[in-house]
Design a protein around this motif. Structure first.
Motif, PDB file in Angstrom:
ATOM      1  N   GLY A  27     -24.244  16.728  39.146  1.00 29.97           N
ATOM      2  CA  GLY A  27     -24.682  16.099  37.942  1.00 29.97           C
ATOM      3  C   GLY A  27     -25.168  17.116  37.051  1.00 29.97           C
ATOM      4  N   GLU A  28     -25.988  18.157  37.425  1.00 30.87           N
ATOM      5  CA  GLU A  28     -26.438  19.205  36.676  1.00 30.87           C
ATOM      6  C   GLU A  28     -25.056  19.996  35.944  1.00 30.87           C
ATOM      7  N   LEU A  29     -23.994  20.168  36.906  1.00 32.81           N
ATOM      8  CA  LEU A  29     -23.069  20.686  36.036  1.00 32.81           C
ATOM      9  C   LEU A  29     -22.207  20.038  35.123  1.00 32.81           C
ATOM     10  N   LEU A  30     -22.239  18.836  35.555  1.00 31.83           N
ATOM     11  CA  LEU A  30     -21.353  17.924  34.486  1.00 31.83           C
ATOM     12  C   LEU A  30     -22.182  17.842  33.301  1.00 31.83           C
ATOM     13  N   GLN A  31     -23.375  17.627  33.255  1.00 32.42           N
ATOM     14  CA  GLN A  31     -24.135  17.531  32.168  1.00 32.42           C
ATOM     15  C   GLN A  31     -23.913  18.781  31.260  1.00 32.42           C
ATOM     16  N   LEU A  32     -24.162  19.845  31.965  1.00 35.84           N
ATOM     17  CA  LEU A  32     -24.089  21.400  31.409  1.00 35.84           C
ATOM     18  C   LEU A  32     -22.673  21.466  30.328  1.00 35.84           C
ATOM     19  N   HIS A  33     -21.627  21.085  31.073  1.00 39.54           N
ATOM     20  CA  HIS A  33     -20.595  21.222  30.431  1.00 39.54           C
ATOM     21  C   HIS A  33     -20.300  19.677  29.800  1.00 39.54           C
ATOM     22  N   LYS A  34     -20.778  18.863  29.751  1.00 38.20           N
ATOM     23  CA  LYS A  34     -20.675  17.733  28.856  1.00 38.20           C
ATOM     24  C   LYS A  34     -19.434  16.814  29.379  1.00 38.20           C
ATOM     25  N   LEU A  35     -19.375  16.740  30.492  1.00 40.11           N
ATOM     26  CA  LEU A  35     -18.098  16.126  31.093  1.00 40.11           C
ATOM     27  C   LEU A  35     -18.572  14.873  32.021  1.00 40.11           C
ATOM     28  N   LYS A  36     -17.517  14.008  32.011  1.00 42.55           N
ATOM     29  CA  LYS A  36     -17.858  12.677  32.883  1.00 42.55           C
ATOM     30  C   LYS A  36     -16.820  12.623  33.904  1.00 42.55           C
ATOM     31  N   LEU A  37     -17.188  12.060  34.955  1.00 46.19           N
ATOM     32  CA  LEU A  37     -16.420  11.978  36.285  1.00 46.19           C
ATOM     33  C   LEU A  37     -16.000  10.502  36.817  1.00 46.19           C
ATOM     34  N   ILE A  77     -28.440   9.464  42.335  1.00 45.67           N
ATOM     35  CA  ILE A  77     -28.937  10.608  41.339  1.00 45.67           C
ATOM     36  C   ILE A  77     -29.464   9.701  39.997  1.00 45.67           C
ATOM     37  N   PRO A  78     -30.712   9.793  39.773  1.00 48.18           N
ATOM     38  CA  PRO A  78     -31.251   9.078  38.545  1.00 48.18           C
ATOM     39  C   PRO A  78     -30.537   9.728  37.344  1.00 48.18           C
ATOM     40  N   GLY A  79     -30.044   8.925  36.534  1.00 50.96           N
ATOM     41  CA  GLY A  79     -29.590   9.245  35.259  1.00 50.96           C
ATOM     42  C   GLY A  79     -27.813   9.711  35.449  1.00 50.96           C
ATOM     43  N   SER A  80     -27.451   9.286  36.525  1.00 53.53           N
ATOM     44  CA  SER A  80     -26.151   9.533  36.804  1.00 53.53           C
ATOM     45  C   SER A  80     -25.110   8.839  35.897  1.00 53.53           C
ATOM     46  N   SER A  81     -25.340   7.831  35.354  1.00 50.86           N
ATOM     47  CA  SER A  81     -24.774   7.022  34.224  1.00 50.86           C
ATOM     48  C   SER A  81     -24.163   7.760  33.156  1.00 50.86           C
ATOM     49  N   SER A  82     -24.966   8.920  32.835  1.00 52.05           N
ATOM     50  CA  SER A  82     -24.798   9.885  31.943  1.00 52.05           C
ATOM     51  C   SER A  82     -23.560  10.686  32.054  1.00 52.05           C
ATOM     52  N   TRP A  83     -23.213  10.763  33.196  1.00 52.85           N
ATOM     53  CA  TRP A  83     -22.133  11.857  33.718  1.00 52.85           C
ATOM     54  C   TRP A  83     -21.039  11.020  34.873  1.00 52.85           C
ATOM     55  N   GLN A 124     -18.830  19.035  47.201  1.00 49.80           N
ATOM     56  CA  GLN A 124     -18.867  20.573  47.302  1.00 49.80           C
ATOM     57  C   GLN A 124     -17.375  20.905  46.686  1.00 49.80           C
ATOM     58  N   ALA A 125     -16.263  20.448  46.658  1.00 52.42           N
ATOM     59  CA  ALA A 125     -14.955  20.688  45.889  1.00 52.42           C
ATOM     60  C   ALA A 125     -15.357  20.522  44.340  1.00 52.42           C
ATOM     61  N   LEU A 126     -16.009  19.452  44.080  1.00 51.35           N
ATOM     62  CA  LEU A 126     -16.281  19.074  42.443  1.00 51.35           C
ATOM     63  C   LEU A 126     -17.178  20.132  42.099  1.00 51.35           C
ATOM     64  N   ILE A 127     -18.065  20.324  42.761  1.00 51.32           N
ATOM     65  CA  ILE A 127     -18.958  21.607  42.246  1.00 51.32           C
ATOM     66  C   ILE A 127     -18.363  22.737  41.976  1.00 51.32           C
ATOM     67  N   LYS A 128     -17.478  23.278  42.893  1.00 49.47           N
ATOM     68  CA  LYS A 128     -16.855  24.298  42.456  1.00 49.47           C
ATOM     69  C   LYS A 128     -15.672  24.158  41.309  1.00 49.47           C
ATOM     70  N   PHE A 129     -15.156  23.028  41.555  1.00 52.93           N
ATOM     71  CA  PHE A 129     -14.160  22.705  40.418  1.00 52.93           C
ATOM     72  C   PHE A 129     -14.686  22.603  39.169  1.00 52.93           C
ATOM     73  N   THR A 130     -15.894  22.301  38.809  1.00 53.42           N
ATOM     74  CA  THR A 130     -16.839  22.048  37.762  1.00 53.42           C
ATOM     75  C   THR A 130     -17.531  23.288  37.424  1.00 53.42           C
ATOM     76  N   PRO A 150     -15.792  25.369  28.530  1.00 51.03           N
ATOM     77  CA  PRO A 150     -16.082  24.074  28.086  1.00 51.03           C
ATOM     78  C   PRO A 150     -15.367  23.148  29.212  1.00 51.03           C
ATOM     79  N   LYS A 151     -14.558  23.542  29.818  1.00 55.78           N
ATOM     80  CA  LYS A 151     -13.616  22.586  30.794  1.00 55.78           C
ATOM     81  C   LYS A 151     -13.595  23.581  32.022  1.00 55.78           C
ATOM     82  N   PRO A 152     -13.555  22.752  33.085  1.00 62.31           N
ATOM     83  CA  PRO A 152     -13.455  23.338  34.505  1.00 62.31           C
ATOM     84  C   PRO A 152     -12.100  24.262  34.562  1.00 62.31           C
ATOM     85  N   LYS A 153     -12.482  25.448  35.246  1.00 60.56           N
ATOM     86  CA  LYS A 153     -11.108  26.263  35.655  1.00 60.56           C
ATOM     87  C   LYS A 153     -10.587  25.453  36.869  1.00 60.56           C
ATOM     88  N   LEU A 154      -9.235  25.662  37.187  1.00 61.52           N
ATOM     89  CA  LEU A 154      -8.656  25.091  38.267  1.00 61.52           C
ATOM     90  C   LEU A 154      -8.623  26.084  39.364  1.00 61.52           C
TER      91      LEU A 154
END
Length: 173
Positions: free
Chosen positions: A13-23, A41-47, A154-160, A165-169
């Motif tokens: 969630g912290e990474l997605l918020q940092l990059h302003k991405l939604k999952l 996670i509290p606040g997960s609706s934002s990402w 774990q994979a989503l964390i690495k992906f993000t 501004p966008k994750p590298k693949l």
């Protein structure tokens, strides 16, 4: 004390918020456990935009647009189906990143090529293509599902995890 899955979901969630991405998630064998971990996670609706639980083949077709030919030719537990699930989840949501999980939690498999613990993952991000990965887990049904959720986070964390501004693949974990 927070569980490892909770900590991973929090980190994601912290990474997605940092990059302003939604999952968005598309789950079959995990039956919504991934979305449950994320929404702890509290606040997960934002990402976290939404989760699709597509346990049946019909739901994969109706909700995600998985093709009948894909299911007939490769099966629900296949790279091709995971790919179409991830792409369909992205198409049918307003998310930036999607993950799909489809597998066999057991206790029985689909033969020697698809034993219990066979799980396909697919990740996609608009404009960056789709990655797939096969993971074989061991244990009973519950342990296989738990391992799949932990691996997905774990994979989503690495992906993000990128300074872009966008994750590298990259092939996750």
């Amino acid at each position: 004390m927070a569980s490892p899955v909770y900590k991973l979901a929090q980190q994601l969630g912290e990474l997605l918020q940092l990059h302003k991405l939604k999952l968005t998630t598309a789950e079959s064998c995990t039956g919504g456990q991934l979305a449950q971990a994320i929404t702890m996670i509290p606040g997960s609706s934002s990402w976290f935009e939404r989760g699709f639980i597509t346990y049946s083949n019909l739901s994969k077709q109706q909700m995600l647009g998985v093709h009948t030919d894909t299911l007939n030719n490769y099966g629900a537990v296949s790279e091709q189906t995971a790919r179409e699930m991830a792409q369909g989840a992205l198409t049918h949501s307003s998310a930036d990143i999607s993950i799909a999980v489809t597998g066999i939690a057991g206790p029985e498999g689909e033969g020697p090529d698809k034993p219990p613990g066979t799980v396909w993952f697919a990740w996609t991000c608009e404009g960056f293509g789709t990655l797939t990965h096969l993971q074989i887990f061991s244990g009973d049904r519950l342990f296989i599902r738990d391992q799949a959720v932990e691996y997905a986070l774990q994979a989503l964390i690495k992906f993000t995890n990128s300074n872009k501004p966008k994750p590298k693949l990259e092939i996750p974990v």
